[in-house]
Design an enzyme around this catalytic site. Structure first.
Site, PDB file in Angstrom:
ATOM      1  N   HIS A  83       0.858  -1.187   0.000  1.00  0.00           N
ATOM      2  CA  HIS A  83       0.000   0.000   0.000  1.00  0.00           C
ATOM      3  C   HIS A  83       0.892   1.235   0.000  1.00  0.00           C
ATOM      4  CE1 HIS A  83      -3.497   2.532   0.844  1.00  0.00           C
ATOM      5  NE2 HIS A  83      -2.630   3.260   1.536  1.00  0.00           N
ATOM      6  N   ASP A 162     -15.622   1.060   6.113  1.00  0.00           N
ATOM      7  CA  ASP A 162     -14.583   2.038   5.753  1.00  0.00           C
ATOM      8  C   ASP A 162     -15.061   2.912   4.596  1.00  0.00           C
ATOM      9  OD1 ASP A 162     -11.908   3.252   5.498  1.00  0.00           O
ATOM     10  OD2 ASP A 162     -11.925   2.199   3.585  1.00  0.00           O
ATOM     11  N   ARG A 169     -15.546  11.393   5.685  1.00  0.00           N
ATOM     12  CA  ARG A 169     -14.282  12.090   5.995  1.00  0.00           C
ATOM     13  C   ARG A 169     -13.888  13.001   4.847  1.00  0.00           C
ATOM     14  NH1 ARG A 169     -10.373   7.475   6.714  1.00  0.00           N
ATOM     15  NH2 ARG A 169      -8.856   9.147   6.929  1.00  0.00           N
ATOM     16  N   SER A 184      -8.428   2.731   8.412  1.00  0.00           N
ATOM     17  CA  SER A 184      -8.968   2.581   7.057  1.00  0.00           C
ATOM     18  C   SER A 184      -8.079   1.664   6.211  1.00  0.00           C
ATOM     19  CB  SER A 184      -9.071   3.989   6.440  1.00  0.00           C
ATOM     20  OG  SER A 184      -9.272   3.936   5.068  1.00  0.00           O
ATOM     21  N   LYS A 188      -8.778  -2.771   5.442  1.00  0.00           N
ATOM     22  CA  LYS A 188      -8.956  -3.308   4.087  1.00  0.00           C
ATOM     23  C   LYS A 188      -7.916  -4.381   3.789  1.00  0.00           C
ATOM     24  CE  LYS A 188      -9.054   0.878   2.522  1.00  0.00           C
ATOM     25  NZ  LYS A 188      -9.257   2.219   2.013  1.00  0.00           N
TER      26      LYS A 188
HETATM   27  N1  URA Z   1      -6.119   5.724   1.988  1.00  0.00           N
HETATM   28  C1  URA Z   1      -7.072   4.966   2.579  1.00  0.00           C
HETATM   29  O1  URA Z   1      -7.370   3.858   2.162  1.00  0.00           O
HETATM   30  N2  URA Z   1      -7.706   5.492   3.659  1.00  0.00           N
HETATM   31  C2  URA Z   1      -7.415   6.706   4.163  1.00  0.00           C
HETATM   32  O2  URA Z   1      -8.009   7.089   5.143  1.00  0.00           O
HETATM   33  C3  URA Z   1      -6.422   7.482   3.535  1.00  0.00           C
HETATM   34  C4  URA Z   1      -5.779   6.960   2.449  1.00  0.00           C
END
Ligand code: URA
Length: 447
Positions: A83, A162, A169, A184, A188
């Site tokens: 990520h 999320d 958000r 978040s 995932k």
């Molecule tokens: N990427 C994400 O998946 N979530 C966030 O809150 C910020 C960046």
């Protein structure tokens, strides 16, 4: 306890019990708690933060809100993922997924779209004619079995809580909160069913976190949170003051990823990709860093990763012809070169401003529902520290129209800074590594 009281307690800095926080999130999911109440709660978290226990509760509620995949215990190679916190010109995923698959790991990758000045892997992949990122979970598993990697967009089944929280958000100025970002991202990735994760946490002008110390705090939180959910994670802190590589824009970045997959391409792109790949192989427990790095550099150079990428594209509906001849990728009708106005040395090629120029051209989106133009973007032909002459091409703009090219030029003018003296030493491309064992400085011996 009444919802307004819970919001008030969080607002005043109290710690909610696991039952209270879980109850609040469950009420939101079932529609008993209104968006405006959740927005107020998120703002309270933005200012007050979350305790470790609250962060765990929130992350678990997000994981539990949807399907949790599992690729473990099936006797096959470990499933891993990467990520990135987002940057400009960051096409690493397009190289990393097929490279790791060719190396022998499995990569079930779910990525996002670009937002604001940063690009997104899904938009880049979709610039390949026919490429489908919207596979359902059965198709996702079957491409993974066949190719060793699969690259899709977020599905509604994975951590749907999320998705709903992020949408709030995004419109309530509560994205930039370390615990909310961490919950978040990690929810995932845990729900994706992987065994090891490498995080590319960027800092600098074009990053979400401009300050290195804030990026370090985020990296630490991410690695710790992943560990407490049983996911081995490691993070690299990498510089994002100038774009990664030369090309910025969706199809342009696919071209550059292909160059890297063929053993060429810009040195910084290759370096960051190999560093991340070696680290995730270590986190998955399959190799030492040195072995993984050497063997993956070889896979880039011998064409194995390029061939694997071709198989991935075809398996997900992409056009074989475009891979054989990348000139079949979308290309923009207008080209305009921005030349150096003076002799001097490049002091900045500001990634944020370059990303905004790409946005103005149509390569990015201002709102989640906007469409992007796959063909447009920029090639940044100079790097910080380069000596340049007046009239030398510094940026090539690929635009849909002359007006768009002119609008992007005025952004580019402010992004490129030329001085008549040597600029400050740029931040190292890879600054630090964060593992479950702590934080270490990156040294060239790591490569
Ligand atoms: N990427 C994400 O998946 N979530 C966030 O809150 C910020 C960046």
């Amino acid at each position: 306890m009444l919802i307004p009281e819970l919001i008030e307690r969080k607002r005043n800095g109290a710690e909610l019990s696991p039952q209270e926080l879980h109850g609040l999130l469950e009420a939101f999911q079932s529609g008993q708690l209104a968006d405006y109440q959740m927005s107020a709660f998120l703002m309270a978290v933005y200012f007050q933060g979350l305790s470790r226990a609250e962060l765990d509760t929130m992350t678990r509620a997000m994981i539990g809100s949807g399907t949790r995949l599992s690729f473990q215990d099936d006797g096959r190679p470990p499933a891993v993922d990467k990520h990135s916190t987002g940057g400009v010109g960051d096409k690493v995923s397009l190289v990393l997924a097929p490279l790791l698959a060719e190396y022998g790991l499995r990569v079930p990758m779910m990525s996002g779209r670009g937002l604001g000045h940063t690009g997104g892997t899904v938009d880049k992949l979709e610039s390949i004619p026919g490429f489908r990122t919207g596979l359902d979970l059965d198709e996702f598993r079957s491409v993974l079995d066949e190719v060793g990697c699969a690259m899709i967009r977020q599905t509604p089944e994975i951590a749907p809580l999320d998705g709903r929280l992020y949408a709030l958000r995004d419109v309530t100025a509560t994205v930039e909160s370390v615990p909310l970002i961490a919950a978040s991202i990690i929810s995932k990735k845990v729900a994706e069913g992987i065994e090891a994760l490498v995080l590319d946490v960027k800092f600098g002008r074009g990053a979400f976190m401009t300050e290195p110390e804030s990026a370090l705090e985020l990296a630490r939180t991410l690695v710790e949170l992943a560990g407490s959910e049983g996911l081995h994670a490691t993070a690299l802190l990498t510089a994002m003051d100038e774009p990664l590589g030369v090309k910025v824009g969706n199809a342009l970045e696919v071209r550059e990823a292909l160059e890297c997959l063929e053993g060429g391409g810009p040195a910084d792109l290759r370096e960051v990709t190999l560093e991340l790949c070696a680290d995730v192989a270590v986190a998955a427990g399959v190799a030492t860093r040195g072995e993984a790095w050497e063997s993956m550099a070889g896979i880039l150079d011998d064409g194995g990763a390029r061939e694997r990428f071709g198989r991935l594209v075809v398996a997900q509906g992409g056009d074989q012809g475009t891979l054989d001849d990348p000139d079949g990728l979308p290309s923009a009708p207008e080209r305009l070169t921005y030349e150096s106005p003076v002799d001097g040395m490049v002091a900045a090629a500001d990634a944020r401003r370059i990303g905004l120029a790409a946005l103005v051209l149509g390569a990015g989106r201002r709102h989640v529902e906007d469409d992007v133009d796959p063909a447009v973007g920029l090639e940044v032909l100079c790097r910080v520290g380069d000596v340049v002459e007046r009239g030398q091409p510094l940026v090539m703009i690929h635009a849909r129209s002359e007006e768009d090219a002119a609008a992007a030029t005025s952004r580019v003018e402010t992004a490129i800074e030329i001085l008549d003296e040597p600029p400050e030493e740029p931040a190292p491309l890879v600054w630090k590594r964060v593992t479950e064992d702590g934080v270490t400085d990156w040294t060239p011996d790591d490569a």
